[in-house]
Design an enzyme around this catalytic site. Structure first.
Site, short mmCIF file in Angstrom:
data_model
loop_
_atom_site.label_atom_id
_atom_site.label_comp_id
_atom_site.label_asym_id
_atom_site.label_seq_id
_atom_site.Cartn_x
_atom_site.Cartn_y
_atom_site.Cartn_z
N GLU A 191 -10.31 10.58 8.74
CA GLU A 191 -11.21 11.16 7.41
C GLU A 191 -12.61 11.20 8.32
OE1 GLU A 191 -8.50 8.65 3.76
OE2 GLU A 191 -10.94 7.63 4.19
N GLU A 280 -1.86 9.70 5.95
CA GLU A 280 -2.21 8.46 4.47
C GLU A 280 -2.30 8.65 3.71
OE1 GLU A 280 -5.37 6.03 7.13
OE2 GLU A 280 -5.80 5.73 4.76
#
Length: 440
Positions: A191, A280
């Protein structure tokens, strides 16, 4: 965006708070149902009873993407490792097991921590799973702070440390290999576009690293793992041939990603030879118990949309063992886990998704897969009533279908064999349920 932070249930020592609210969006949305099919006779009856509909045609020759697997994350430093029994529950494929075939682990910034997830990774591989890894931070001496909006202590990889960082990732890969874990792929950064608590990257920095340094990495490369499948972060990679050449898997997270943003035409145009993984997510939230029903059924719909609308080849949950995850803290499969297992136990790595009507009736989601001569169908019925649905199996000599169902009162319960006549069978899909059919 500000940091995504309220405390998840059952936080572990030193665990950073995970996302329950995206500051600019409010609560993570439950994906909206697709509009009902317009064909005559498909509207739900006023009495809410079972209804007949046109048969769903399943053609094994209508191939779409190859499935690489389903799984989740362990992070021993934050929430403790899986026990030996829990590893078998996660990656075994017997009764009462999840059948996961992908394990994601962290890349710790300090070499002293590199053994923390090895035991689980090694057992996952013994049970046939694929292991991938993602870093949250480079070693501290490779980073610097900078001002990013209102964040005065934002962290990034120093530009003169890109080569050293690539070596760090290679050293981790080598360490795992020396300890019985062959790493399938490694990410550049977890991320990078939502990094209030870890290391930020811009899309330009990611492209630069991919162009100049990722070619030296010793295993497959995952990038960019945007937190919300933000296309403006991955578009520059797809538009740069040198950067793209050093990417093997375009990875994405789907936190709050709306259904209309799941298709990715640019990837279809320029991502030839690359894989597309969802690496994820938790869904729909981290606040509810994973056994809450019918809310857990949202996981089945979310997986369907990721595979069918998004064309993803892998679907990887956040923590495997968590109060909101596929495995409860006591090591047993949760209702959310059962919804995942309806895919993971029967749609195995190497199976191919095949084209079929995805939404043949309102609030009914169907996907189909083939592996060799076997056909697998997963049907998610979100209605409050039973649905009758016929299926036609083209290019198949199957004489019957085995099936398993999860609903309010049953979990992965085996059902009576359904005969196939003239390549057609009809199933009664219970209210608010997920059912998997396998040719038998």
């Amino acid at each position: 965006m500000t940091s995504h932070r309220n405390t998840s249930p059952l936080p572990g020592p030193g665990s950073p708070r995970r996302r329950s609210v995206l500051a600019a969006m409010g609560a993570l949305p439950v994906l909206a149902a697709a509009p009902p099919a317009a064909a005559a006779g498909r509207a739900e009856s006023a009495a809410g009873t079972a209804e007949a509909a046109a048969a769903v045609t399943v053609n094994p020759l209508a191939a779409r993407q190859t499935i690489r697997g389903f799984g989740g994350m362990t992070h021993a430093a934050w929430i403790g490792d899986l026990t030996a029994a829990q590893r078998d529950t996660a990656f075994g494929n017997g009764e009462g097991q999840l059948g996961f075939s992908v394990l994601r682990i962290p890349v710790p910034e300090n070499q002293a921590d590199w053994n923390r997830d090895v035991a689980t990774a090694r057992r996952a591989i013994e049970l046939g799973a694929t292991v991938i890894a993602s870093p949250w931070n480079p070693p501290a001496h490779m980073t610097e702070t900078f001002v990013r909006g209102s964040q005065t202590n934002a962290k990034r990889l120093r530009y003169d440390s890109y080569g050293a960082y690539a070596q760090h990732l290679n050293d981790f890969t080598r360490h795992l290999g020396n300890n019985g874990v062959s790493l399938y792929a490694i990410s550049v950064q977890n991320e990078p576009d939502y990094a209030h608590d870890w290391t930020w990257w811009t899309s330009g920095e990611m492209v630069r690293f991919l162009r100049e340094n990722a070619g030296s990495l010793s295993t497959r490369v995952i990038a960019p793992e945007s937190f919300q499948y933000v296309k403006s972060f991955s578009d520059p990679i797809l538009n740069d041939s040198q950067a793209l050449a050093n990417v093997d898997i375009l990875g994405a997270h789907l936190y709050g990603t709306p259904p209309q943003n799941l298709p990715y035409p640019l990837f279809q145009q320029r991502g030839g030879g690359k894989e597309l993984w969802m690496t994820e997510v938790y869904h729909p939230n981290s606040s509810d118990s994973a056994d809450l029903w019918p809310q857990a059924l949202d996981v089945g719909e979310h997986m369907h949309r990721a595979l069918v609308d998004g064309g993803f080849q892998a679907y990887v949950w956040w923590y495997i063992r968590r109060g909101y995850g596929p495995m409860r803290e006591d090591g047993r499969i949760s209702k959310r886990g059962a919804c995942m297992a309806h895919f993971s136990k029967y749609v195995r790595p190497g199976h191919v998704r095949i084209d079929t009507p995805a939404n043949p009736q309102s609030d009914l989601y169907v996907s189909a897969y083939t592996g060799g001569s076997q056909v697998v169908i997963v049907a998610v019925n979100k209605r409050a009533s039973t649905v009758s649905q016929s299926f036609t199996l083209e290019n198949s000599n199957a004489s019957g279908m085995s099936s398993w169902v999860t609903d309010a009162g049953r979990t992965l319960a085996s059902q009576a064999r359904i005969p196939v006549s003239n390549r057609t069978f009809t199933a009664q899909l219970p209210a608010r349920s997920v059912t998997t059919f396998v040719t038998a």
